[in-house]
Design a protein around this motif. Structure first.
Motif, PDB file in Angstrom:
ATOM      1  N   LEU A  25       0.808  -1.214   0.000  1.00 25.63           N
ATOM      2  CA  LEU A  25       0.000   0.000   0.000  1.00 25.63           C
ATOM      3  C   LEU A  25       0.844   1.267   0.000  1.00 25.63           C
ATOM      4  CD1 LEU A  25      -3.012  -0.819   2.335  1.00 25.63           C
ATOM      5  CD2 LEU A  25      -2.921  -0.815  -0.143  1.00 25.63           C
ATOM      6  N   SER A  26       2.119   1.179   0.331  1.00 22.59           N
ATOM      7  CA  SER A  26       2.989   2.358   0.264  1.00 22.59           C
ATOM      8  C   SER A  26       3.404   2.659  -1.163  1.00 22.59           C
ATOM      9  CB  SER A  26       4.242   2.164   1.126  1.00 22.59           C
ATOM     10  OG  SER A  26       3.877   2.213   2.476  1.00 22.59           O
ATOM     11  N   ARG A  27       3.219   1.685  -2.038  1.00 21.40           N
ATOM     12  CA  ARG A  27       3.530   1.914  -3.453  1.00 21.40           C
ATOM     13  C   ARG A  27       2.476   2.817  -4.066  1.00 21.40           C
ATOM     14  NH1 ARG A  27       4.776  -4.166  -5.674  1.00 21.40           N
ATOM     15  NH2 ARG A  27       6.418  -4.651  -4.202  1.00 21.40           N
ATOM     16  N   LYS A  28       2.874   3.544  -5.062  1.00 15.21           N
ATOM     17  CA  LYS A  28       1.880   4.314  -5.812  1.00 15.21           C
ATOM     18  C   LYS A  28       1.055   3.323  -6.620  1.00 15.21           C
ATOM     19  CE  LYS A  28       4.422   8.566  -6.286  1.00 15.21           C
ATOM     20  NZ  LYS A  28       3.570   9.674  -6.053  1.00 15.21           N
ATOM     21  N   PRO A  29      -0.221   3.640  -6.846  1.00 13.55           N
ATOM     22  CA  PRO A  29      -1.019   2.766  -7.710  1.00 13.55           C
ATOM     23  C   PRO A  29      -0.329   2.603  -9.056  1.00 13.55           C
ATOM     24  CG  PRO A  29      -2.401   4.386  -6.642  1.00 13.55           C
ATOM     25  CD  PRO A  29      -0.980   4.761  -6.343  1.00 13.55           C
ATOM     26  N   THR A  30      -0.501   1.437  -9.648  1.00 14.21           N
ATOM     27  CA  THR A  30       0.220   1.137 -10.877  1.00 14.21           C
ATOM     28  C   THR A  30      -0.312   1.903 -12.077  1.00 14.21           C
ATOM     29  OG1 THR A  30      -1.235  -0.733 -11.314  1.00 14.21           O
ATOM     30  CG2 THR A  30       0.822  -1.192 -10.149  1.00 14.21           C
ATOM     31  N   SER A  31      -1.505   2.430 -11.987  1.00 13.99           N
ATOM     32  CA  SER A  31      -2.214   3.147 -13.050  1.00 13.99           C
ATOM     33  C   SER A  31      -2.541   2.238 -14.236  1.00 13.99           C
ATOM     34  CB  SER A  31      -1.464   4.398 -13.529  1.00 13.99           C
ATOM     35  OG  SER A  31      -0.379   4.055 -14.354  1.00 13.99           O
ATOM     36  N   HIS A  32      -2.059   1.038 -14.200  1.00 15.61           N
ATOM     37  CA  HIS A  32      -2.491   0.035 -15.165  1.00 15.61           C
ATOM     38  C   HIS A  32      -2.210  -1.326 -14.542  1.00 15.61           C
ATOM     39  CE1 HIS A  32       1.820  -0.012 -15.903  1.00 15.61           C
ATOM     40  NE2 HIS A  32       1.664  -1.182 -16.439  1.00 15.61           N
ATOM     41  N   ALA A  33      -3.057  -2.247 -14.802  1.00 13.61           N
ATOM     42  CA  ALA A  33      -2.832  -3.593 -14.302  1.00 13.61           C
ATOM     43  C   ALA A  33      -2.315  -4.440 -15.446  1.00 13.61           C
ATOM     44  CB  ALA A  33      -4.136  -4.182 -13.754  1.00 13.61           C
ATOM     45  N   VAL A  57     -10.785  -5.410   2.630  1.00 15.24           N
ATOM     46  CA  VAL A  57     -10.389  -4.017   2.429  1.00 15.24           C
ATOM     47  C   VAL A  57     -10.448  -3.254   3.755  1.00 15.24           C
ATOM     48  CG1 VAL A  57     -10.894  -1.892   1.176  1.00 15.24           C
ATOM     49  CG2 VAL A  57     -11.272  -4.104   0.066  1.00 15.24           C
ATOM     50  N   ASP A  58      -9.301  -2.785   4.196  1.00 10.47           N
ATOM     51  CA  ASP A  58      -9.188  -1.985   5.413  1.00 10.47           C
ATOM     52  C   ASP A  58      -9.828  -0.620   5.170  1.00 10.47           C
ATOM     53  OD1 ASP A  58      -8.384  -0.447   7.587  1.00 10.47           O
ATOM     54  OD2 ASP A  58      -6.299  -1.118   7.516  1.00 10.47           O
ATOM     55  N   LYS A  59     -10.863  -0.341   5.940  1.00 11.15           N
ATOM     56  CA  LYS A  59     -11.549   0.940   5.813  1.00 11.15           C
ATOM     57  C   LYS A  59     -11.471   1.698   7.143  1.00 11.15           C
ATOM     58  CE  LYS A  59     -15.603   2.944   3.705  1.00 11.15           C
ATOM     59  NZ  LYS A  59     -16.942   2.713   3.187  1.00 11.15           N
ATOM     60  N   SER A  60     -10.346   1.534   7.823  1.00  8.96           N
ATOM     61  CA  SER A  60     -10.147   2.214   9.100  1.00  8.96           C
ATOM     62  C   SER A  60      -9.651   3.641   8.872  1.00  8.96           C
ATOM     63  CB  SER A  60      -9.154   1.432   9.967  1.00  8.96           C
ATOM     64  OG  SER A  60      -7.879   1.424   9.359  1.00  8.96           O
ATOM     65  N   GLU A  61      -9.694   4.419   9.927  1.00  4.72           N
ATOM     66  CA  GLU A  61      -9.333   5.839   9.861  1.00  4.72           C
ATOM     67  C   GLU A  61      -7.897   6.061   9.370  1.00  4.72           C
ATOM     68  OE1 GLU A  61      -9.286   9.656  12.890  1.00  4.72           O
ATOM     69  OE2 GLU A  61     -10.409   7.855  13.412  1.00  4.72           O
ATOM     70  N   SER A  62      -7.007   5.155   9.703  1.00  4.85           N
ATOM     71  CA  SER A  62      -5.609   5.331   9.300  1.00  4.85           C
ATOM     72  C   SER A  62      -5.425   5.302   7.782  1.00  4.85           C
ATOM     73  CB  SER A  62      -4.716   4.268   9.948  1.00  4.85           C
ATOM     74  OG  SER A  62      -5.083   2.974   9.504  1.00  4.85           O
ATOM     75  N   GLU A  65      -5.811   8.911   7.153  1.00  6.80           N
ATOM     76  CA  GLU A  65      -4.747   9.656   7.838  1.00  6.80           C
ATOM     77  C   GLU A  65      -3.433   9.596   7.079  1.00  6.80           C
ATOM     78  OE1 GLU A  65      -3.805   8.785  11.966  1.00  6.80           O
ATOM     79  OE2 GLU A  65      -5.949   8.860  12.425  1.00  6.80           O
ATOM     80  N   TYR A  66      -3.102   8.431   6.578  1.00  8.26           N
ATOM     81  CA  TYR A  66      -1.823   8.242   5.900  1.00  8.26           C
ATOM     82  C   TYR A  66      -1.941   8.285   4.378  1.00  8.26           C
ATOM     83  CZ  TYR A  66      -0.489   7.012  10.604  1.00  8.26           C
ATOM     84  OH  TYR A  66      -0.281   7.058  11.956  1.00  8.26           O
ATOM     85  N   GLY A  67      -3.095   8.722   3.879  1.00 13.17           N
ATOM     86  CA  GLY A  67      -3.270   8.942   2.445  1.00 13.17           C
ATOM     87  C   GLY A  67      -3.342   7.700   1.585  1.00 13.17           C
ATOM     88  N   PRO A 125     -13.723   6.200   5.383  1.00 11.96           N
ATOM     89  CA  PRO A 125     -13.037   5.326   6.339  1.00 11.96           C
ATOM     90  C   PRO A 125     -13.058   5.946   7.737  1.00 11.96           C
ATOM     91  CG  PRO A 125     -11.783   5.482   4.312  1.00 11.96           C
ATOM     92  CD  PRO A 125     -12.883   6.503   4.222  1.00 11.96           C
ATOM     93  N   TYR A 126     -13.213   5.120   8.751  1.00  9.93           N
ATOM     94  CA  TYR A 126     -13.284   5.598  10.130  1.00  9.93           C
ATOM     95  C   TYR A 126     -12.885   4.471  11.077  1.00  9.93           C
ATOM     96  CZ  TYR A 126     -17.416   2.717  10.513  1.00  9.93           C
ATOM     97  OH  TYR A 126     -18.251   1.635  10.524  1.00  9.93           O
ATOM     98  N   GLY A 127     -12.571   4.820  12.286  1.00 13.57           N
ATOM     99  CA  GLY A 127     -12.425   3.875  13.373  1.00 13.57           C
ATOM    100  C   GLY A 127     -11.175   3.007  13.338  1.00 13.57           C
ATOM    101  N   PRO A 128     -11.163   2.014  14.234  1.00 13.64           N
ATOM    102  CA  PRO A 128     -10.023   1.110  14.378  1.00 13.64           C
ATOM    103  C   PRO A 128      -9.999   0.018  13.310  1.00 13.64           C
ATOM    104  CG  PRO A 128     -11.706   0.542  15.973  1.00 13.64           C
ATOM    105  CD  PRO A 128     -12.199   1.765  15.235  1.00 13.64           C
ATOM    106  N   THR A 129      -9.046  -0.904  13.441  1.00 14.39           N
ATOM    107  CA  THR A 129      -8.824  -1.963  12.458  1.00 14.39           C
ATOM    108  C   THR A 129      -9.170  -3.320  13.058  1.00 14.39           C
ATOM    109  OG1 THR A 129      -7.013  -0.644  11.550  1.00 14.39           O
ATOM    110  CG2 THR A 129      -7.110  -2.938  10.881  1.00 14.39           C
ATOM    111  N   ASN A 130     -10.340  -3.851  12.696  1.00 16.05           N
ATOM    112  CA  ASN A 130     -10.786  -5.156  13.178  1.00 16.05           C
ATOM    113  C   ASN A 130     -10.490  -6.211  12.104  1.00 16.05           C
ATOM    114  OD1 ASN A 130     -12.056  -7.380  14.219  1.00 16.05           O
ATOM    115  ND2 ASN A 130     -14.011  -6.377  14.568  1.00 16.05           N
ATOM    116  N   LEU A 131      -9.234  -6.537  11.977  1.00 16.58           N
ATOM    117  CA  LEU A 131      -8.786  -7.484  10.957  1.00 16.58           C
ATOM    118  C   LEU A 131      -9.307  -8.891  11.211  1.00 16.58           C
ATOM    119  CD1 LEU A 131      -7.072  -8.305   8.540  1.00 16.58           C
ATOM    120  CD2 LEU A 131      -5.079  -8.358  10.065  1.00 16.58           C
ATOM    121  N   TRP A 132      -9.332  -9.323  12.469  1.00 17.18           N
ATOM    122  CA  TRP A 132      -9.683 -10.701  12.765  1.00 17.18           C
ATOM    123  C   TRP A 132     -11.079 -11.069  12.280  1.00 17.18           C
ATOM    124  CZ3 TRP A 132      -7.481 -15.006  13.039  1.00 17.18           C
ATOM    125  CH2 TRP A 132      -8.186 -16.135  13.462  1.00 17.18           C
ATOM    126  N   ASP A 133     -12.066 -10.200  12.497  1.00 20.69           N
ATOM    127  CA  ASP A 133     -13.423 -10.529  12.047  1.00 20.69           C
ATOM    128  C   ASP A 133     -13.490 -10.658  10.523  1.00 20.69           C
ATOM    129  OD1 ASP A 133     -14.202 -10.564  14.672  1.00 20.69           O
ATOM    130  OD2 ASP A 133     -15.512  -8.816  14.553  1.00 20.69           O
TER     131      ASP A 133
END
Length: 168
Positions: A25-33, A57-62, A65-67, A125-133
């Motif tokens: 996710l730190s990579r820039k989008p590829t703009s093409h697959a 898909v992580d939809k948490s606040e971070s 926050e981190y773009g 996106p909002y809130g914490p990260t509930n990955l386990w569920d």
């Protein structure tokens, strides 16, 4: 390694000490697959050779926050639009709660791609990260043969939060 849980457990036991997660996710989008018979389709540079995919898909606040959120939406849209015609997919978004786009895999036609992306965009996106569920939903899915986790960080909500416990 295929779909044998025993083979994956053995692999994990032998490789967990030296294993490092890649931060796609730190990579820039590829703009093409990439879409070819040899490579399959790539998402964040990761080749995915499957026609039955569940995206967590992580939809948490971070993610905001981190773009990371705009790039994730762009990359997912690009991946789906370049995917093979026989691709079936579903999305599960997670933050403090978990919500699936659909009850099962759906064809990746233009209409479903649009509806699925609108599902992700209907709230910010909002809130914490509930990955386990989200992972539990993936374990219950009998249609998907591939799970793609799109997240920027560690779990901080849910019954299991520690990375080593999740991996076990």
């Amino acid at each position: 390694l295929g779909d044998s849980a025993a083979d994956w457990s053995k692999w994990w036991k032998n490789n967990k000490d030296g294993f490092e997660f890649q931060d796609f996710l730190s990579r820039k989008p590829t703009s093409h697959a990439v879409n070819s018979k040899e490579l399959g389709t790539a998402c964040y540079g990761l080749d995915i050779d499957s026609d039955r995919i569940l995206f967590l898909v992580d939809k948490s606040e971070s993610m905001v926050e981190y773009g990371k959120w705009p790039g994730l939406l762009e990359e997912l849209a690009t991946f789906l639009s370049a995917s093979p015609k026989n691709l079936q997919f579903n999305l599960v978004e997670f933050s403090d709660e978990v919500d699936a786009w659909d009850g099962g895999l759906q064809p990746a036609n233009a209409r479903n791609q649009k509806v699925a992306l609108r599902f992700l965009q209907r709230t910010n996106p909002y809130g914490p990260t509930n990955l386990w569920d989200a992972i539990e939903i993936a374990f219950e899915d009998t249609e998907a043969d591939t799970v793609v986790l799109l997240s920027d960080g560690e779990a901080n909500r849910g019954d299991i939060q520690q990375p080593e416990d999740i991996l076990e």
